[in-house]
Enzyme design. Structure first.
Site, PDB file in Angstrom:
ATOM      1  N   CYS A 104       0.839  -1.207   0.000  1.00 37.97           N
ATOM      2  CA  CYS A 104       0.000   0.000   0.000  1.00 37.97           C
ATOM      3  C   CYS A 104       0.872   1.254   0.000  1.00 37.97           C
ATOM      4  O   CYS A 104       1.723   1.428   0.863  1.00 37.97           O
ATOM      5  CB  CYS A 104      -0.907  -0.010   1.223  1.00 37.97           C
ATOM      6  SG  CYS A 104      -1.886   1.489   1.415  1.00 37.97           S
ATOM      7  N   PHE A 105       0.644   2.126  -0.949  1.00 36.85           N
ATOM      8  CA  PHE A 105       1.530   3.287  -1.080  1.00 36.85           C
ATOM      9  C   PHE A 105       1.350   4.344  -0.010  1.00 36.85           C
ATOM     10  O   PHE A 105       2.222   5.167   0.207  1.00 36.85           O
ATOM     11  CB  PHE A 105       1.479   3.906  -2.476  1.00 36.85           C
ATOM     12  CG  PHE A 105       0.132   4.157  -3.107  1.00 36.85           C
ATOM     13  CD1 PHE A 105      -1.000   4.453  -2.376  1.00 36.85           C
ATOM     14  CD2 PHE A 105       0.028   4.097  -4.484  1.00 36.85           C
ATOM     15  CE1 PHE A 105      -2.217   4.698  -2.988  1.00 36.85           C
ATOM     16  CE2 PHE A 105      -1.192   4.342  -5.122  1.00 36.85           C
ATOM     17  CZ  PHE A 105      -2.314   4.640  -4.365  1.00 36.85           C
TER      18      PHE A 105
END
Length: 156
Positions: free
Chosen positions: A11-12
């Site tokens: 997840c960025f």
């Protein structure tokens, strides 16, 4: 000197926030890279059909922080032995990857991954690939934790 690096570690949101806190990092932007569709949307990337990874484009002052330091930080942000997932996030869009922008970055990334291989109980699954187009994610993904302080963190 101002340089750029691209990392994918699940997840960025958390990856972006972590790199923003590194002294010498000038900017970190969430986005998509490594796929085959131009200008993908979050919804398209989430299907896993575009081939893109959620990634972070890091702009840094190489006089204050080295690319080698950034790679080592990247390895601490996630489990580089997981294949196509990080924590509860599953799919190729959550793969571990270093997208290099020069032959020097490629050599440094491969060397550090090799040096660190013995630190894990499983083989490192991090992909090292040449950077292609980076597409900035939708604005609501940028600086997500700053905009949503009620969200404690992602999986990292």
């Amino acid at each position: 000197m101002q340089e750029q690096a691209i990392f994918a570690a699940g997840c960025f949101w958390g990856v972006e926030a972590a790199f923003r806190s590194v002294p010498g990092v000038l900017d970190a932007v969430s986005g998509y890279t490594g796929g085959k569709r131009e200008n993908p949307t979050y919804e398209q990337v989430c299907t896993g059909g575009t081939g893109h990874a959620e990634a972070v484009l890091v702009t840094y002052d190489s006089g204050k922080v080295s690319y080698e330091d950034l790679v080592r930080i990247f390895l601490k942000l996630h489990d580089p032995t997981q294949v196509n997932r990080q924590g509860p996030d599953v799919g190729t869009q959550y793969r571990s990857a270093i997208f290099y922008t020069s032959s020097e970055q490629k050599e440094v990334a491969k060397r550090i991954l090799s040096e660190c291989a013995g630190m894990y109980q499983a083989p490192i699954a991090t992909e090292v690939a040449e950077a292609g187009p980076f597409y900035k994610a939708e604005e609501y993904h940028q600086r997500y934790f700053e905009k949503h302080p009620e969200v404690a963190a992602c999986h990292i």
